[in-house]
Design a protein around this motif. Structure first.
Motif, short mmCIF file in Angstrom:
data_model
loop_
_atom_site.label_atom_id
_atom_site.label_comp_id
_atom_site.label_asym_id
_atom_site.label_seq_id
_atom_site.Cartn_x
_atom_site.Cartn_y
_atom_site.Cartn_z
N PHE A 184 0.80 -1.09 0.03
CA PHE A 184 0.13 -0.02 0.08
C PHE A 184 0.99 1.27 -0.05
O PHE A 184 0.63 2.16 -0.86
CB PHE A 184 -0.83 0.13 1.13
N THR A 185 1.88 1.24 0.86
CA THR A 185 2.61 2.60 0.93
C THR A 185 3.56 2.41 -0.29
O THR A 185 4.11 3.70 -0.80
CB THR A 185 3.72 2.38 2.03
N PHE A 186 3.56 1.48 -0.99
CA PHE A 186 4.56 1.88 -2.31
C PHE A 186 3.55 2.16 -3.45
O PHE A 186 4.20 3.24 -4.25
CB PHE A 186 4.86 0.22 -3.00
N PHE A 187 2.31 1.90 -3.63
CA PHE A 187 1.58 2.56 -4.44
C PHE A 187 1.08 3.92 -4.05
O PHE A 187 1.22 4.98 -4.84
CB PHE A 187 0.13 1.59 -4.26
N ILE A 188 1.15 4.30 -2.98
CA ILE A 188 0.97 5.70 -2.33
C ILE A 188 2.09 6.51 -2.83
O ILE A 188 1.80 7.69 -3.21
CB ILE A 188 0.42 5.72 -0.86
N GLY A 189 3.35 5.98 -2.51
CA GLY A 189 4.33 6.59 -2.70
C GLY A 189 4.72 7.03 -4.05
O GLY A 189 4.77 8.05 -4.41
N ALA A 190 4.19 6.00 -5.06
CA ALA A 190 4.19 6.32 -6.72
C ALA A 190 3.53 7.39 -7.05
O ALA A 190 3.85 8.40 -7.67
CB ALA A 190 4.00 5.05 -7.37
N MET A 191 2.05 7.47 -6.43
CA MET A 191 1.20 8.57 -6.92
C MET A 191 1.66 9.95 -6.26
O MET A 191 1.17 10.84 -7.04
CB MET A 191 0.04 8.22 -6.62
N ALA A 192 1.85 9.84 -5.01
CA ALA A 192 2.17 10.95 -4.25
C ALA A 192 3.51 11.72 -5.07
O ALA A 192 3.35 12.99 -5.22
CB ALA A 192 2.69 10.79 -3.03
N MET A 193 4.62 10.97 -5.34
CA MET A 193 5.54 11.58 -6.12
C MET A 193 5.30 12.09 -7.50
O MET A 193 6.00 13.14 -7.83
CB MET A 193 6.98 10.46 -6.12
N MET A 194 4.34 11.22 -8.33
CA MET A 194 4.04 11.80 -9.56
C MET A 194 3.20 13.06 -9.31
O MET A 194 3.68 13.84 -10.26
CB MET A 194 3.50 10.63 -10.20
N ALA A 195 2.38 13.18 -8.57
CA ALA A 195 1.64 14.19 -8.40
C ALA A 195 2.40 15.52 -8.03
O ALA A 195 2.12 16.57 -8.58
CB ALA A 195 0.57 14.24 -7.40
N ALA A 196 3.40 15.31 -7.20
CA ALA A 196 4.18 16.59 -6.59
C ALA A 196 5.06 16.98 -7.88
O ALA A 196 5.17 17.98 -8.26
CB ALA A 196 4.97 15.98 -5.53
N ALA A 197 5.56 15.74 -8.64
CA ALA A 197 6.54 16.33 -9.75
C ALA A 197 5.63 16.94 -10.78
O ALA A 197 6.18 17.89 -11.29
CB ALA A 197 6.97 15.09 -10.52
N ALA A 198 4.40 16.67 -11.06
CA ALA A 198 3.49 17.41 -12.04
C ALA A 198 3.22 18.73 -11.69
O ALA A 198 3.27 19.78 -12.34
CB ALA A 198 2.36 16.62 -12.26
N PHE A 199 3.10 18.82 -10.33
CA PHE A 199 2.79 20.26 -9.52
C PHE A 199 3.86 21.19 -9.93
O PHE A 199 3.71 22.29 -10.22
CB PHE A 199 2.40 20.01 -8.13
N PHE A 200 5.04 20.71 -9.50
CA PHE A 200 6.43 21.52 -9.55
C PHE A 200 6.60 21.81 -10.84
O PHE A 200 6.91 23.02 -11.42
CB PHE A 200 7.66 20.85 -9.00
N PHE A 201 6.51 20.71 -11.98
CA PHE A 201 6.94 21.29 -13.24
C PHE A 201 5.71 22.36 -13.85
O PHE A 201 6.25 22.97 -14.63
CB PHE A 201 6.90 19.94 -14.30
N PHE A 202 4.53 22.18 -13.53
CA PHE A 202 3.52 22.89 -14.29
C PHE A 202 3.66 24.34 -13.54
O PHE A 202 3.13 25.10 -14.18
CB PHE A 202 2.21 22.55 -14.13
N THR A 203 4.17 24.72 -12.39
CA THR A 203 4.15 25.91 -11.83
C THR A 203 5.25 26.62 -12.12
O THR A 203 5.68 27.74 -11.53
CB THR A 203 4.04 25.78 -10.51
N MET A 204 6.57 25.96 -12.70
CA MET A 204 7.93 26.54 -13.05
C MET A 204 7.69 27.96 -13.58
O MET A 204 8.48 28.92 -13.15
CB MET A 204 8.73 25.98 -13.90
#
Length: 243
Positions: free
Chosen positions: A22-42
């Motif tokens: 469960f923590t692996f799945f949550i980690g994968a999605m949380a990291m991807m969401a964070a990456a998208a957020f940082f890239f789109f707000t640059m």
């Protein structure tokens, strides 16, 4: 075989009580969401802060890719994906050290500070990997060397030249630096617990039997995403102040 059945067979199956998976799945999605957020707000920030936000996006994106592999590795083999995890860390942890240099450039930080932090982080990770995956019979010795490198990083950012530069910069930069320092002191301290939970030594009576992956997964999410949010907030404040 229909398409739905074929797709189902390709999706790793996890037990309802598989909290590690469960923590692996949550980690994968949380990291991807964070990456998208940082890239789109640059583009929302002043030019000199875009690099810092970009690095935050790279850290979380690299972690997301590795977590994607690690979650499937766990689902298939039900064992800790140590190799993939250290490949992730050897890329992302030095980048987290780069963030200290980037925010302190305005106070005159030199590249010697950058390379010093990167070198210490690599020593910390390489010795940790040797102790956990290659020479576990001497895990205590390798863990000690890794811990020394970690505490030198802590000293450098809390009391050394990095701390002095942050004080000289003052304001929001000093505040952001202090928060990042707390992440390193407290957030990074979770990793030694995971290390001790997964290796033999005098500490087995305390940490033996605990899930190394749960500790690592929680620490990764807190530290990588947290680092990025601190940088994002600093970039936002500095950009508004200049406007």
């Amino acid at each position: 075989m229909d398409k739905i059945t074929a797709i189902t067979m390709l999706v790793p199956k996890l037990a309802p009580d598989d909290y590690v998976g469960f923590t692996f799945f949550i980690g994968a999605m949380a990291m991807m969401a964070a990456a998208a957020f940082f890239f789109f707000t640059m583009n929302d920030f002043d030019r000199k802060w875009k690099t810092s936000v970009l690095v935050s996006g790279l850290i979380t994106f690299i972690a997301a890719v590795h977590y994607w592999y690690m979650r499937d590795y766990w689902a298939v083999n039900m064992e800790s994906p140590t190799f993939f995890r250290y490949v992730d860390w050897i890329l992302t942890v030095p980048l987290m050290c780069v963030e200290f240099y980037l925010i302190l450039k305005v106070a005159g930080a030199k590249k010697s500070l950058l390379w010093k932090l990167i070198f210490l982080s690599v020593v910390m990770l390489v010795t940790g990997y040797v102790g956990e995956a290659i020479d576990p019979t001497n895990a205590q010795i390798w863990g000690l060397v890794s811990g020394i490198a970690y505490f030198v990083i802590v000293y450098e950012i809390w009391l050394g030249s990095a701390a002095k530069l942050a004080k000289a910069a003052g304001g929001s930069i000093l505040q952001a630096h202090k928060i990042l320092c707390w992440f390193v002191l407290v957030g990074w301290a979770i990793y030694p617990i995971g290390y001790m939970a997964g290796t033999p030594g005098w500490y087995e009576g305390i940490f033996g039997g605990l899930s190394v992956d749960i500790f690592y997964n929680i620490a990764d999410a807190i530290n990588k995403i947290g680092f990025g949010l601190v940088i994002y907030n600093l970039a936002l404040q500095q950009t508004k102040a200049k406007a």
